[in-house]
Structure formats: C-alpha cells, structure tokens
Scaffold this active site. Sequence first.
Site, PDB file in Angstrom:
ATOM      1  N   SER A   1       0.835  -1.205   0.000  1.00  0.00           N
ATOM      2  CA  SER A   1       0.000   0.000   0.000  1.00  0.00           C
ATOM      3  C   SER A   1       0.870   1.255   0.000  1.00  0.00           C
ATOM      4  CB  SER A   1      -0.902   0.019   1.235  1.00  0.00           C
ATOM      5  OG  SER A   1      -1.671  -1.154   1.293  1.00  0.00           O
TER       6      SER A   1
HETATM    7  N1  SAH Z   1      -0.621  -4.716   4.199  1.00  0.00           N
HETATM    8  C1  SAH Z   1       0.061  -4.699   2.937  1.00  0.00           C
HETATM    9  C2  SAH Z   1      -0.889  -4.520   1.791  1.00  0.00           C
HETATM   10  C3  SAH Z   1      -1.096  -5.783   1.079  1.00  0.00           C
HETATM   11  S1  SAH Z   1      -2.215  -5.685  -0.272  1.00  0.00           S
HETATM   12  C4  SAH Z   1       1.147  -3.661   2.976  1.00  0.00           C
HETATM   13  O1  SAH Z   1       1.814  -3.579   3.970  1.00  0.00           O
HETATM   14  O2  SAH Z   1       1.379  -2.956   2.029  1.00  0.00           O
HETATM   15  C5  SAH Z   1      -3.601  -6.515   0.384  1.00  0.00           C
HETATM   16  C6  SAH Z   1      -3.411  -7.969   0.701  1.00  0.00           C
HETATM   17  O3  SAH Z   1      -4.680  -8.443   1.146  1.00  0.00           O
HETATM   18  C7  SAH Z   1      -3.028  -8.876  -0.463  1.00  0.00           C
HETATM   19  O4  SAH Z   1      -1.819  -9.507  -0.187  1.00  0.00           O
HETATM   20  C8  SAH Z   1      -4.172  -9.867  -0.562  1.00  0.00           C
HETATM   21  O5  SAH Z   1      -3.774 -11.170  -0.902  1.00  0.00           O
HETATM   22  C9  SAH Z   1      -4.724  -9.811   0.841  1.00  0.00           C
HETATM   23  N2  SAH Z   1      -6.099 -10.287   1.008  1.00  0.00           N
HETATM   24  C10 SAH Z   1      -7.188 -10.092   0.227  1.00  0.00           C
HETATM   25  N3  SAH Z   1      -8.255 -10.728   0.745  1.00  0.00           N
HETATM   26  C11 SAH Z   1      -7.823 -11.336   1.892  1.00  0.00           C
HETATM   27  C12 SAH Z   1      -8.451 -12.152   2.871  1.00  0.00           C
HETATM   28  N4  SAH Z   1      -9.735 -12.504   2.785  1.00  0.00           N
HETATM   29  N5  SAH Z   1      -7.699 -12.591   3.903  1.00  0.00           N
HETATM   30  C13 SAH Z   1      -6.392 -12.279   4.019  1.00  0.00           C
HETATM   31  N6  SAH Z   1      -5.743 -11.515   3.123  1.00  0.00           N
HETATM   32  C14 SAH Z   1      -6.449 -11.056   2.070  1.00  0.00           C
END
Ligand code: SAH
Length: 299
Positions: free
Chosen positions: A146
């Site tokens: 993000s």
């Molecule tokens: N927190 C991260 C952002 C990751 S993007 C950062 O530090 O930048 C969002 C993430 O959410 C993705 O890796 C995706 O696989 C995950 N995601 C989507 N739906 C999800 C769910 N139901 N349970 C766990 N993770 C999920």
Amino acid sequence: MSGKDKRFPLPLSSVVDKSSGRAQPSRQPQPRVATPQTATQNATLNAALNAALSLSRSAPVADAVQTRAASRTAPASPERTARPEPMVSDAVRSAMVARVAKQGVKDAKVLAAMSAVPRHLFVEPGLSGQAYIDASLPIGHHQTISQPYIVARMIEVMRANANGGALDKVLEIGTGCGYQAAVLSLVAKEVYSIERIKPLHELAKSNLRPLRIANIRLQYGDGMLGLPQVAPFDGIILAAAGLEVPQALLDQLSIGGRLVAPVGAQRQVLQLIERVSKFEWTNTTLEDCHFVPLRPGVV
Ligand code: SAH
C-alpha cells in the site's frame, strides 16, 4: 488453536485456525477493481520524486537504496563513497514521512513509526529505488504494497481512540509483504496479520525475520473470518476492499475498538467503524481510496 490460554508472545503461526486453511466458497460477487497503481504511473511518480528530492544529480533514488553488494561492484563515484547507502535511504525515508505529514497525517507516533521502518526492504530489489515514492507497488500475485500515505492514515485513524492511542491487540487483514504489520508493531503491543495467498505469507515472514520484531504474529488464512481465538481486538485494519466489512470482524472488535477499512468496488471509500456497545457500531466515511479486492478463501 486449542481453547487453553496461551501467553504472549506466541511463536509465528501459532494461532493457526485449522478450519481456515480450506478454501471458502465465494459468498459475494467478486468486485472487478483495477490494480491500484501501474508500474508506468509509478515510474512517472518516481521521476518526479527524484527531481523533487534533488538526489538525482549523480545518485538517483534507485541507486541510493541499492544493495551493498551492488554498491561494491559498481564503480563508486566520489559522492556515493561519501554517502553510504543507509544514510541515503534514511534521507529518502524522511522525505517520504515529510510528504505524508504534508498530506495531513498528524499523529507523531505514526510518523515516527513510518520513519523507523525500512520500506525498501519490503519491495523486490528491482523496485527498491521506488520504495519511498507515495504509491503502491507490485509485490507479485497481482497484489501491492500500500502507498505510504494510506498506511499512515489508517493507523492514525485506528489510534484515535478513547484510550489516547493505546492499543493492546490489533489485527491486520492482508499482510502482503509485511510492511504495514511492521509499522503497526511500533504502535501496538501485539500485532496479528492474516494473508490468504501462501507465497505472500511466506514473503512477509522472510521480510520480517531479519528485523527481529517480537510482537508480530503472521497467520495464513482467510482474513474475512478474523481470528476469533485471539479476539477481541482494539483495532482492525483491512488492507483490501470488500463490498462490505465482514460481520465476523465487527464481532471481533472490542467495545471502543476501531476498525478501518476500504469499502467498495470501482469506487472505494475508507470507512471507520467503531464498536460502541455489544450490539452497536457506528460508521463514518472518511475519504476515497484505492485498494486491491478482499477475496474469500485461501490460495
Ligand atoms: N498490508 C500490505 C498490503 C497488502 S495488499 C502492505 O503492507 O502494504 C492486500 C493484501 O490483502 C493482499 O496480499 C491480498 O492477498 C490480501 N487479502 C485479500 N483478501 C484477503 C483475505 N480474505 N484474507 C487475508 N488476506 C487477504
């Protein structure tokens, strides 16, 4: 996880809910959301940032955070020799935090946490030069790290509770590469983070391991189910956007707890949900945002 009490700290993945290891059937239509940022957009932003930071005269940001091994093999300019990699990465990170503050994030503890976490260690080496631009970046599997502003903003909103920002247990849905979990570890006593894509769960583990952060617990599973065996949480952050916030997560908020989540499909808004009593939650819409979709089940 068994019903018996386990004291913190628990080992990594010790909170595995066996039942969450299976793929869940889709319960809602899959929103089609464009990837938040394309590499092209990021490259443009990067160029602008290089210019803004005036680091590009002889050492572009991409070079500034290059690995030590690469620095050794590259013929070092005098300026590079005088400015070792860690210092430059600190300077670039400070500039990122200054921009986040300028965009409206005021919480000093959040800004300090953003200053402390080496974001370039959470992106693949080829992109480390872009790690401090204000954009999301690809981390593989069609997911992104993000953008710094939104990471800071969500944590700031979560911290604005009646306890003066004190947070015991927090839960993150969507570990991705582990960056936001690392930032959260500096503002909460215990951080639990769930990822549904196994290789990303593993990536986060290997990104976080060298940082030796003792208060993060990573969980492979479907975050839409939360972690009932660890709940209640003082704060919950969703790093992926659903059409609505799963009731299971609302149920796992402590009274007075705050959940921050992107909600929507093509158009998304950041929502703050506060639990005011056992059966009552309030909902505040904060601002537009752009996240990858929240999906059920695991892969
Ligand atoms: N927190 C991260 C952002 C990751 S993007 C950062 O530090 O930048 C969002 C993430 O959410 C993705 O890796 C995706 O696989 C995950 N995601 C989507 N739906 C999800 C769910 N139901 N349970 C766990 N993770 C999920």
